[in-house]
Design an enzyme around this catalytic site. Structure first.
Site, PDB file in Angstrom:
ATOM      1  N   LEU A  96       0.864  -1.174   0.000  1.00  0.00           N
ATOM      2  CA  LEU A  96       0.000   0.000   0.000  1.00  0.00           C
ATOM      3  C   LEU A  96       0.901   1.225   0.000  1.00  0.00           C
ATOM      4  O   LEU A  96       1.961   1.229   0.628  1.00  0.00           O
ATOM      5  CB  LEU A  96      -0.904   0.031   1.243  1.00  0.00           C
ATOM      6  CG  LEU A  96      -1.988  -1.049   1.352  1.00  0.00           C
ATOM      7  CD1 LEU A  96      -2.759  -0.880   2.659  1.00  0.00           C
ATOM      8  CD2 LEU A  96      -2.946  -1.004   0.168  1.00  0.00           C
ATOM      9  N   ASP A  97       0.474   2.286  -0.676  1.00  0.00           N
ATOM     10  CA  ASP A  97       1.239   3.530  -0.677  1.00  0.00           C
ATOM     11  C   ASP A  97       1.417   4.039   0.751  1.00  0.00           C
ATOM     12  O   ASP A  97       0.594   3.755   1.633  1.00  0.00           O
ATOM     13  CB  ASP A  97       0.530   4.609  -1.494  1.00  0.00           C
ATOM     14  CG  ASP A  97       0.497   4.295  -2.972  1.00  0.00           C
ATOM     15  OD1 ASP A  97       1.275   3.426  -3.401  1.00  0.00           O
ATOM     16  OD2 ASP A  97      -0.306   4.909  -3.692  1.00  0.00           O
ATOM     17  N   LEU A  98       2.465   4.828   0.954  1.00  0.00           N
ATOM     18  CA  LEU A  98       2.747   5.411   2.262  1.00  0.00           C
ATOM     19  C   LEU A  98       1.517   6.099   2.847  1.00  0.00           C
ATOM     20  O   LEU A  98       1.183   5.926   4.025  1.00  0.00           O
ATOM     21  CB  LEU A  98       3.895   6.423   2.130  1.00  0.00           C
ATOM     22  CG  LEU A  98       4.178   7.317   3.340  1.00  0.00           C
ATOM     23  CD1 LEU A  98       4.768   6.494   4.477  1.00  0.00           C
ATOM     24  CD2 LEU A  98       5.130   8.449   2.947  1.00  0.00           C
TER      25      LEU A  98
END
Length: 625
Positions: free
Chosen positions: A470-472
């Site tokens: 998952l993106d930051l």
């Protein structure tokens, strides 16, 4: 001449003391002692930086190119305060500009090689532009489309003729017999063969016309690849010379070459040309005591950089230098006082409660028992570990509120636990908060992640792997496998699109349609990572279904179902005008300008077949916004 400015050159405000509640800290470990050293970005330094922004805004010359600018608030030996200002790289082609901090010394030693290499690089750039703009490329595309149209028209005509022949064959078989039928059928077969010949002739004509153009374009592409590789090698060679020549000084009075301070064979282009190293080096050379620093972007946006926004030290070029550059600041009583105040200043909203008193040497928190979804941390125990390792009496907690952790090494402890959605002996699913990496980054400041926390907390974490990412800034369900076989099977399910994913987002505006499918191929520009863009030629297939859940004032709440799993897929499909044309709320990288405290994107649901149990597993994490 000392490039020092008075405070009144930048602000009319009167600050009686340095703000002890910084918004950000430049930090690094002293190479000799391992001590964690910090230099704050305070509200005062940000106010001074905004004064510099006003100066830049008054001159159009500063709007031509986007770059980082910075100020450093310093104290002179006399006790008087002043300001240093710097720009990254070159300013309108110049490295030395009156009133600005000069570049780090050493560049003059490679000036001749630099000029020669830059001339070669410019020649390569012009040749690359010419090769990319070959008129034969447009000619090829136009002719190719023309032949495609002719082929489609021919195919449609042949399809109609075939259908007529098939109908005629049926009729002939019903009305004719023997030799008469054979002659009639042969005539139909002849027509079919003639059509095939006609199709081959058109293809041959197309190839005869397009092939020379295609060969010329392929030769140009090969030349471009060779030029890019040659350009890369020349740039690397020049950078190596410059990095060996650059010399940095810290506040202990010690000097080191840039190449000796960076990881071997991994020095990024532009290292040493950023604002922070230039400012700190100049202050150390001129016996000035740093008090606070602030860096911001000015000019056209680039990637995630937006004009007027403040940014910290870049992870690949500046952060590895910080420990050396800040060495000696502990002997500066002003900065020492600020650093001592950081403990209270950074705890405006404590993540761990105060009713427990933890004392440890490393801030590593392993689990003494098993994992459970609900919080089980004790609330009234005093835990002290000689090793600095904190045992946890129960499971992993989402965000305990009343613990006080003290670490003697200066390594930041894991101050926020992770909520477990599902856990068995084969896999773990956690609810990742926004702002936490899925896996560790390359540098020290990017080591905190879901993976590293679980590796430290779990006793059987040797084979732990993150199955997807998952993106930051994205929150939600993140799946991890506890053995290689489970990891392999789960990855295979993701690759074969057997995992059902549902995301929830809030858009920064409203859309006209309630539901649909977005099919836009995505490509990541290697020169502008991590930015993704729609590219019909190089992009990978990317498909997203969406459904508006609710209209909330000027924003729409949307449910996304990604059918592919490209980097930033939902964010680009939302923001691009060929998709929804509305960025997700808080997505500064893709153009959201509305005020938001986070990226409003959440991985809400995940369903898949359990690789060991063979049962369908459905996971859900409530949306936090």
């Amino acid at each position: 001449m000392l490039e020092l400015h008075g405070l009144l050159d930048f602000t009319d405000c009167h600050w009686e003391s340095i703000d002890s509640h910084p918004n950000y800290c430049y930090e690094g470990r002293c190479p000799q002692s391992g001590e964690l050293l910090r230099l704050p970005r305070t509200r005062m330094s940000e106010d001074l930086a905004r004064g510099l922004m006003q100066y830049l805004a008054a001159d159009d010359a500063y709007d031509r190119e986007g770059k980082m600018y910075g100020i450093l608030l310093v104290e002179m030996p006399s006790g008087e305060q002043g300001i240093l200002k710097a720009f990254s790289g070159l300013l309108n082609g110049c490295s030395i500009v009156e009133g600005w901090v000069p570049p780090i010394p050493g560049r003059d030693r490679v000036a001749f090689d630099e000029a020669r290499t830059l001339t070669q690089l410019e020649a390569m750039k012009q040749e690359l532009i010419a090769l990319n703009q070959l008129p034969q490329r447009q000619e090829y595309e136009a002719l190719f489309r023309e032949f495609e149209v002719q082929m489609q028209v021919l195919s449609e005509r042949h399809r109609n003729c075939k259908q007529q022949r098939d109908e005629k064959r049926q009729l002939l078989c019903q009305t004719l017999t023997a030799e008469t039928l054979a002659i009639a059928l042969e005539q139909l077969n002849k027509e079919s063969r003639l059509e095939k010949i006609e199709r081959r002739q058109l293809k041959r004509q197309r190839d005869e016309i397009l092939q020379p153009l295609k060969q010329l374009i392929e030769a140009a592409d090969r030349r471009m690849r060779a030029l890019k590789q040659q350009r890369k090698e020349l740039s690397r060679e020049l950078q190596t010379q410059m990095h060996a020549a650059y010399t940095l000084m810290n506040f202990l009075g010690k000097s080191r070459s840039l190449s000796s301070l960076m990881p071997t064979n991994s020095i990024p282009t532009g290292t040493g040309d950023c604002c922070a190293p230039k400012l700190l080096h100049y202050a150390a050379v001129n016996n000035l005591k740093p008090l606070a620093m602030a860096e911001f972007w000015w000019g056209p946006p680039s990637g995630d950089k937006i004009q007027g926004e403040f940014y910290g030290a870049c992870g690949d070029r500046c952060q590895p230098l910080m420990g050396f550059l800040l060495s000696g600041l502990a002997q500066n009583p002003i900065v020492s006082n600020i650093n001592q105040g950081l403990t209270s200043g950074l705890e405006a909203q404590p993540l761990l409660p105060t009713s427990n008193n933890f004392s440890c040497g490393t801030g590593i928190l392993p689990v003494a028992g098993g994992l459970e979804a609900q919080p089980l941390l004790p609330t009234n125990h005093h835990i002290s570990c000689g090793t600095g390792i904190l045992p946890v009496a129960g499971g992993l907690e989402a965000s305990p509120k009343n613990h006080n952790i003290s670490c003697g090494t200066g390594i930041l402890p894991v101050t926020q636990m992770l909520p477990i959605i599902y856990e068995d002996k084969w896999l773990i699913a956690v609810n990742k908060p926004s702002g936490l990496l899925s896996v560790p980054g390359r540098y020290m400041q990017n080591q905190d992640s879901v993976f590293s926390r679980l590796r430290n907390l779990l006793q059987d974490s040797f084979n732990l792997t993150v199955v997807h990412r998952l993106d930051l800034e994205t929150s939600g369900i993140l799946l991890l496998a506890r053995d290689k076989e489970t990891s392999s099977q789960l990855r295979q399910q993701f690759a074969q699109k057997q995992v059902h994913k549902v995301y929830e987002a809030v858009l920064s505006g409203t859309v006209k349609i309630d539901a649909g499918t977005i099919d836009l191929p995505l490509w990541g520009d290697p020169e502008n990572r991590p930015y993704q863009q729609v590219n019909w030629k190089c992009g990978k297939p990317s498909v997203t279904r969406f459904q508006v859940m609710a209209r909330e004032g000027n924003c729409d709440r949307v449910e996304f179902l990604p059918l592919t799993g490209r980097t930033h897929q939902l964010r680009v499909h939302a923001a691009d005008v060929r998709g929804l044309g509305i960025p997700i709320l808080g997505d500064r990288l893709y153009g959201c300008r509305a005020a938001a405290n986070r990226l409003h994107l959440h991985a809400r649901e995940l369903s898949f077949e359990h690789p060991q149990l063979g049962e369908k597993l459905y996971l859900k994490a409530e949306t936090p916004f």
